[in-house]
Design a protein around this motif. Structure first.
Motif, PDB file in Angstrom:
ATOM      1  N   ALA A   1       6.282  32.204  41.964  1.00 41.25           N
ATOM      2  CA  ALA A   1       4.975  32.452  41.355  1.00 41.25           C
ATOM      3  C   ALA A   1       5.019  32.211  39.852  1.00 41.25           C
ATOM      4  CB  ALA A   1       4.526  33.883  41.634  1.00 41.25           C
ATOM      5  N   SER A   2       3.900  31.747  39.315  1.00 42.19           N
ATOM      6  CA  SER A   2       3.833  31.544  37.870  1.00 42.19           C
ATOM      7  C   SER A   2       3.712  32.866  37.132  1.00 42.19           C
ATOM      8  CB  SER A   2       2.642  30.650  37.515  1.00 42.19           C
ATOM      9  OG  SER A   2       1.428  31.240  37.945  1.00 42.19           O
ATOM     10  N   GLN A   3       3.189  33.901  37.821  1.00 44.80           N
ATOM     11  CA  GLN A   3       3.056  35.224  37.216  1.00 44.80           C
ATOM     12  C   GLN A   3       3.605  36.284  38.169  1.00 44.80           C
ATOM     13  OE1 GLN A   3       1.984  36.001  34.186  1.00 44.80           O
ATOM     14  NE2 GLN A   3       1.483  33.920  33.602  1.00 44.80           N
ATOM     15  N   PRO A   4       4.940  36.363  38.329  1.00 44.60           N
ATOM     16  CA  PRO A   4       5.491  37.420  39.182  1.00 44.60           C
ATOM     17  C   PRO A   4       5.189  38.788  38.580  1.00 44.60           C
ATOM     18  CG  PRO A   4       7.243  36.098  38.178  1.00 44.60           C
ATOM     19  CD  PRO A   4       5.965  35.567  37.675  1.00 44.60           C
ATOM     20  N   SER A   5       5.194  39.802  39.423  1.00 47.95           N
ATOM     21  CA  SER A   5       4.895  41.142  38.917  1.00 47.95           C
ATOM     22  C   SER A   5       6.017  41.616  38.002  1.00 47.95           C
ATOM     23  CB  SER A   5       4.727  42.125  40.075  1.00 47.95           C
ATOM     24  OG  SER A   5       5.979  42.338  40.722  1.00 47.95           O
ATOM     25  N   ILE A   6       5.650  42.480  37.080  1.00 44.38           N
ATOM     26  CA  ILE A   6       6.630  43.021  36.140  1.00 44.38           C
ATOM     27  C   ILE A   6       7.719  43.775  36.896  1.00 44.38           C
ATOM     28  CG2 ILE A   6       6.942  44.699  34.270  1.00 44.38           C
ATOM     29  CD1 ILE A   6       4.174  43.922  33.267  1.00 44.38           C
ATOM     30  N   SER A   7       7.337  44.493  37.931  1.00 45.65           N
ATOM     31  CA  SER A   7       8.327  45.259  38.694  1.00 45.65           C
ATOM     32  C   SER A   7       9.332  44.342  39.374  1.00 45.65           C
ATOM     33  CB  SER A   7       7.638  46.140  39.727  1.00 45.65           C
ATOM     34  OG  SER A   7       6.904  45.356  40.651  1.00 45.65           O
ATOM     35  N   ASP A   8       8.879  43.168  39.869  1.00 41.66           N
ATOM     36  CA  ASP A   8       9.807  42.224  40.501  1.00 41.66           C
ATOM     37  C   ASP A   8      10.863  41.754  39.508  1.00 41.66           C
ATOM     38  OD1 ASP A   8       8.569  42.407  42.919  1.00 41.66           O
ATOM     39  OD2 ASP A   8       7.557  40.462  42.820  1.00 41.66           O
TER      40      ASP A   8
ATOM     41  N   LEU B   1      28.913  35.349  41.865  1.00 45.53           N
ATOM     42  CA  LEU B   1      28.226  34.542  42.866  1.00 45.53           C
ATOM     43  C   LEU B   1      27.632  35.370  44.003  1.00 45.53           C
ATOM     44  CD1 LEU B   1      27.359  31.751  43.732  1.00 45.53           C
ATOM     45  CD2 LEU B   1      29.590  31.439  44.850  1.00 45.53           C
ATOM     46  N   PRO B   2      28.352  36.348  44.571  1.00 43.19           N
ATOM     47  CA  PRO B   2      27.733  37.143  45.649  1.00 43.19           C
ATOM     48  C   PRO B   2      26.477  37.902  45.161  1.00 43.19           C
ATOM     49  CG  PRO B   2      30.111  37.440  45.638  1.00 43.19           C
ATOM     50  CD  PRO B   2      29.774  36.698  44.384  1.00 43.19           C
ATOM     51  N   ALA B   3      26.519  38.369  43.922  1.00 46.89           N
ATOM     52  CA  ALA B   3      25.357  39.098  43.376  1.00 46.89           C
ATOM     53  C   ALA B   3      24.160  38.170  43.221  1.00 46.89           C
ATOM     54  CB  ALA B   3      25.722  39.729  42.035  1.00 46.89           C
ATOM     55  N   LEU B   4      24.420  36.916  42.834  1.00 44.99           N
ATOM     56  CA  LEU B   4      23.326  35.950  42.681  1.00 44.99           C
ATOM     57  C   LEU B   4      22.749  35.566  44.040  1.00 44.99           C
ATOM     58  CD1 LEU B   4      24.774  33.566  39.920  1.00 44.99           C
ATOM     59  CD2 LEU B   4      23.226  35.507  39.641  1.00 44.99           C
ATOM     60  N   THR B   5      23.612  35.385  45.014  1.00 49.64           N
ATOM     61  CA  THR B   5      23.151  35.040  46.369  1.00 49.64           C
ATOM     62  C   THR B   5      22.317  36.172  46.960  1.00 49.64           C
ATOM     63  OG1 THR B   5      25.164  33.707  46.677  1.00 49.64           O
ATOM     64  CG2 THR B   5      23.890  34.272  48.645  1.00 49.64           C
ATOM     65  N   ALA B   6      22.720  37.411  46.658  1.00 47.91           N
ATOM     66  CA  ALA B   6      22.008  38.574  47.197  1.00 47.91           C
ATOM     67  C   ALA B   6      20.596  38.701  46.629  1.00 47.91           C
ATOM     68  CB  ALA B   6      22.799  39.848  46.914  1.00 47.91           C
ATOM     69  N   LEU B   7      20.348  38.059  45.486  1.00 49.24           N
ATOM     70  CA  LEU B   7      19.017  38.140  44.882  1.00 49.24           C
ATOM     71  C   LEU B   7      17.938  37.572  45.796  1.00 49.24           C
ATOM     72  CD1 LEU B   7      19.720  37.039  41.191  1.00 49.24           C
ATOM     73  CD2 LEU B   7      19.272  39.351  42.008  1.00 49.24           C
ATOM     74  N   CYS B   8      18.297  36.571  46.590  1.00 48.78           N
ATOM     75  CA  CYS B   8      17.315  35.935  47.469  1.00 48.78           C
ATOM     76  C   CYS B   8      16.796  36.893  48.531  1.00 48.78           C
ATOM     77  CB  CYS B   8      17.922  34.706  48.143  1.00 48.78           C
ATOM     78  SG  CYS B   8      18.282  33.346  46.991  1.00 48.78           S
ATOM     79  N   GLY B   9      17.558  37.901  48.832  1.00 51.47           N
ATOM     80  CA  GLY B   9      17.151  38.836  49.864  1.00 51.47           C
ATOM     81  C   GLY B   9      16.549  40.126  49.334  1.00 51.47           C
ATOM     82  N   ASN B  10      16.289  40.191  48.015  1.00 50.49           N
ATOM     83  CA  ASN B  10      15.761  41.445  47.479  1.00 50.49           C
ATOM     84  C   ASN B  10      14.235  41.524  47.515  1.00 50.49           C
ATOM     85  OD1 ASN B  10      14.931  39.780  45.381  1.00 50.49           O
ATOM     86  ND2 ASN B  10      16.199  40.754  43.811  1.00 50.49           N
ATOM     87  N   GLY B  11      13.590  40.464  48.040  1.00 51.01           N
ATOM     88  CA  GLY B  11      12.138  40.493  48.181  1.00 51.01           C
ATOM     89  C   GLY B  11      11.367  40.433  46.885  1.00 51.01           C
ATOM     90  N   LYS B  12      11.976  39.882  45.841  1.00 52.47           N
ATOM     91  CA  LYS B  12      11.337  39.826  44.529  1.00 52.47           C
ATOM     92  C   LYS B  12      10.766  38.451  44.195  1.00 52.47           C
ATOM     93  CE  LYS B  12      12.402  44.092  44.101  1.00 52.47           C
ATOM     94  NZ  LYS B  12      11.349  45.111  44.334  1.00 52.47           N
ATOM     95  N   GLY B  13      10.691  37.573  45.186  1.00 48.85           N
ATOM     96  CA  GLY B  13       9.986  36.307  45.009  1.00 48.85           C
ATOM     97  C   GLY B  13      10.754  35.202  44.332  1.00 48.85           C
TER      98      GLY B  13
END
Length: 756
Positions: free
Chosen positions: A150-157, A89-101
């Motif tokens: 986004a419907s087409q997030p970047s591959i890097s994200d 759960l902490p790892a999933l919550t941290a995803l919101c702050g990684n700037g990957k959309g």
């Protein structure tokens, strides 16, 4: 052509320098823009898919259009997936702050919504119920849905998100990644060194060229020409991706085409140049003659490939625009390098393009004017003698291989068709194991209109949906979302790629839903991956016949004008259709039926992507023109000399058979090397084009075409006088090459032509 060739020879270092400068400039410009930005952009105008996408956007439900991927958790050692909450759960919550959309994360531990770069666990009771449904009955498998805004997030994200989540793997928790967003991404852990597909093709071409030419200079030149086209072409395609949508597999396809046709084109020109040198031509005149003859064939064939690829724009499917334009740019630069850089390098190399023994002979004035009656000449005589049985056998082979083509199923293969060792296949199989195959089929009814949120109407639609065959009743979940729009999520009992799932979509649209909204202000649409590809298939299927007719018609007209013949282009069109059908049959047998799929690293059988037939057909017809032009232009040249049909066909085949098959082997090696690519589309194109080139070179051009031309006789070269007057004269053979004066130094003497 002579002017271009002489300039390249006399200003060789200027030409080489210009190419180096051009490559460096394009690469630097691309690097300055941060590299290529490839993305798959499906837009299907005038379809239900496009209508639903606009409705969701206007209703502020863009998240429904957002990309989604699935992380699958498998608790090992008898533990339950919920036992790992404190770790996951902490790892999933941290995803919101990684700037990957990311917009939200649905997990067995609750719904996490991402707002302003922070993740918050939802307290909604409905979210708790949803969390429980993401755990299998035996509690060992859990599903985490990752939803991007986004419907087409970047591959890097997406790849960066996966890298962040891979750390959750442990001896007690298996973590795999599947779902549409992760399809085709290189996310598997690979042990040991990896080999690029293009490197396999490059090395194979190097070995074959060394065996053919037996000298370092002649071996390296075709590869140098192809490398120049790759360095500039791939940079231009990367720049193109900043101006328009270019599919993620476009780079691999362009590499495949540039390396394949680049070596082929250079091989034709270098072979002609070497033959000229052995017959006593000075180096400069030999290069000019090679460009003015074989170079014309290269220009003709390459232009045909580019036109066929750009013809894909007529289908009006934006997904194909960037792919076709990018590949056409690559082929055009390959052609340009063959006609400018190659002669410059040939001039710099001089006689070193020949093996030492032949160089000594040329310097000593010992020229080779003889006709070499080697294997291919003997084979041509054999085909002449047994033309009818040989033609019947060759045609029978093609017809037999084409049989699977008639059962082709167009659609999107799901990740159940991926190789077993990939994380996408492992995740897919775990979901099927814990929740059933149909769980992977996410479909939605989108209800639009003033009565969209009316509970009675929603109940009626939901109840009707539950009665449809192959729909999982327990999965039907009405979701009122706004004033004039509502969603009903559901799943089928079959996998997304199963033909029964496709039939569910078609039945809902045509039979089940219309009676529910007919006569009201409401409308009910079907949306989801399978529904999107049903629309994609429908759009392309409606335009395929016109596209095929246009490509065939174009090749017919070009050959008609070039060879001043009605029969030659007609024969070529029919032969190309047979070869295309046979290679399509191989593709269906391997990729749809699953024959040899696992040994070839393909995975399992599945539908053929809807755009593959048109893309494949355009490329195949262009490549077929290479060998047809090279073969028939030599036959036509001999016909102009001797007016003897048998001799023209036999000599033409005898002199070109070796170079055509050598070029084909190189192209087969290049295309076949792409079987190790991770992308299923690239694998399909690689195997399909490799098999097509094999059939074209070893069955069509070496058996079927000469057999038929022998049977037809002099009528091969029939051209009505009235048509001759109205069609332009565009000759592949140079006008001054058709007849050679006997008193010119190094020229062929006048010959008496005996029947062959």
């Amino acid at each position: 052509m002579q002017t271009i060739a002489r300039f390249a020879v006399r200003r060789r270092w200027w030409v080489v320098g210009a190419w180096v400068l051009f490559i460096v400039a394009m690469q630097a410009l691309l690097a300055g823009l941060g590299g290529a930005t490839y993305k798959d952009d499906f837009k299907l105008p005038h379809t239900e898919t496009e209508t639903v996408a606009r409705l969701l956007t206007s209703a502020g439900l863009d998240a429904q259009n957002g990309a989604s991927g699935t992380m699958v958790l498998h608790a090992l050692g008898g533990s339950a997936v919920t036992d790992h909450q404190q770790q996951v759960l902490p790892a999933l919550t941290a995803l919101c702050g990684n700037g990957k959309g990311l917009a939200s994360v649905s997990s067995p531990y609750g719904l996490i919504t991402c707002t302003n770069g922070k993740g918050a666990l939802s307290a909604d009771p409905a979210a708790a119920g949803r969390a429980a449904s993401l755990v299998s009955q035996d509690k060992s498998i859990g599903i985490v849905d990752l939803n991007w805004a986004a419907s087409q997030p970047s591959i890097s994200d997406m790849t960066d998100t996966i890298v962040q989540l891979k750390s959750l793997r442990s001896s007690s928790l298996q973590v795999e990644f599947t779902g549409a967003a992760f399809n085709g991404l290189k996310i598997d852990d690979n042990s040991g060194p990896t080999v690029n597909p293009e490197m396999i093709g490059f090395l194979a071409a190097l070995v074959i060229l060394a065996l053919v030419f037996r000298t370092v200079g002649a071996t390296v030149l075709p590869l140098a020409s192809a490398i120049a086209a790759m360095g500039s072409g791939l940079a231009l395609i990367g720049l193109l991706s900043h101006a328009m949508s270019v599919a993620t597999f476009a780079n691999s396809l362009a590499l495949l085409m540039i390396l394949g046709v680049g070596v082929d084109y250079a091989l034709f020109i270098v072979t002609r140049h070497r033959r000229n040198l052995l017959r006593g031509m000075p180096v400069e005149e030999s290069i000019v003659n090679a460009i003015n003859t074989s170079g014309r064939a290269v220009l003709f064939a390459g232009t045909t490939v580019c036109i066929a690829l750009l013809g894909l724009w007529a289908l009006q499917v934006s997904f194909l625009y960037g792919v076709s334009l990018g590949t056409a740019i690559g082929v055009a630069l390959t052609m340009l390098a063959s006609l400018t850089l190659l002669p410059a390098l040939l001039a710099a190399l001089g006689l070193k393009v020949l093996p030492r023994k032949q160089r000594r002979a040329v310097r000593a004035g010992e020229f080779d004017m003889s006709e070499h009656h080697g294997f291919w000449y003997r084979w041509a005589r054999y085909i002449q003698r047994f033309r009818i049985p040989a033609g019947i056998v060759a045609a029978g082979v093609l017809v037999l291989l084409a049989i699977p083509f008639f059962s082709m199923q167009l659609g999107s293969s799901d990740q159940g068709s991926d190789p077993k060792a990939t994380t996408t296949r492992k995740g897919y199989d775990l979901i099927a194991q814990g929740f059933g195959k149909g769980y992977n089929s996410n479909l939605t009814l989108v209800i639009n209109g003033p009565g969209a949120t009316d509970q009675a109407f929603l109940s009626q639609v939901g109840s009707t949906l539950k009665t449809v065959p192959n729909v999982a009743p327990a999965s039907v979940q009405p979701v009122p979302t706004g004033k004039n729009i509502a969603l009903i999520a559901f799943k089928t009992t079959t996998s997304p790629q199963d033909v029964k799932t496709t039939q569910v979509v078609k039945t809902l649209r045509s039979t089940v839903l219309p009676p529910l909204y007919r006569g009201t202000a409401n409308h009910v649409y079907v949306y989801g991956q399978t529904a999107i590809f049903v629309d994609f298939t429908k759009v392309l299927s409606a335009k395929m016949p016109l596209f095929f007719i246009a490509v065939i018609g174009l090749s017919f007209l070009l050959l008609l004008v070039a060879f001043r013949s009605l029969v030659v282009p007609l024969t070529a069109a029919v032969m190309n259709l047979l070869a295309a059908g046979a290679s399509f049959g191989i593709v269906v047998a391997v990729f749809q039926w699953g024959w040899l799929a696992e040994p070839l690293g393909i995975g399992g059988g599945g539908p053929i992507f809807p755009f593959i037939p048109v893309m494949f057909f355009a490329i195949l017809f262009g490549l077929s023109m290479d060998y047809q032009v090279f073969l028939v232009s030599r036959m036509h040249e001999e016909w102009l000399h001797s007016q003897d049909n048998k001799r023209a066909i036999t000599v033409g085949q005898g002199e070109t058979g070796g170079i055509i098959t050598a070029a084909a082997i190189i192209m087969i090696a290049v295309f076949g090397g792409f079987i190790i690519d991770d992308n299923r589309i690239v694998k399909l194109l690689g195997i399909g084009l490799a098999s097509a080139v094999f059939l074209d070179a070893f069955v069509v051009r070496t058996v079927l075409v000469p057999s038929i031309m022998h049977v037809i006789g002099k009528a091969n070269w029939f051209y009505p006088s009235w048509l001759d007057k109205v069609t332009p004269r565009v000759s592949i053979e140079a006008a001054d090459d058709a007849t050679v004066a006997s008193d010119e130094p190094g020229s062929e003497p006048n010959r008496e032509y005996a029947p062959v």
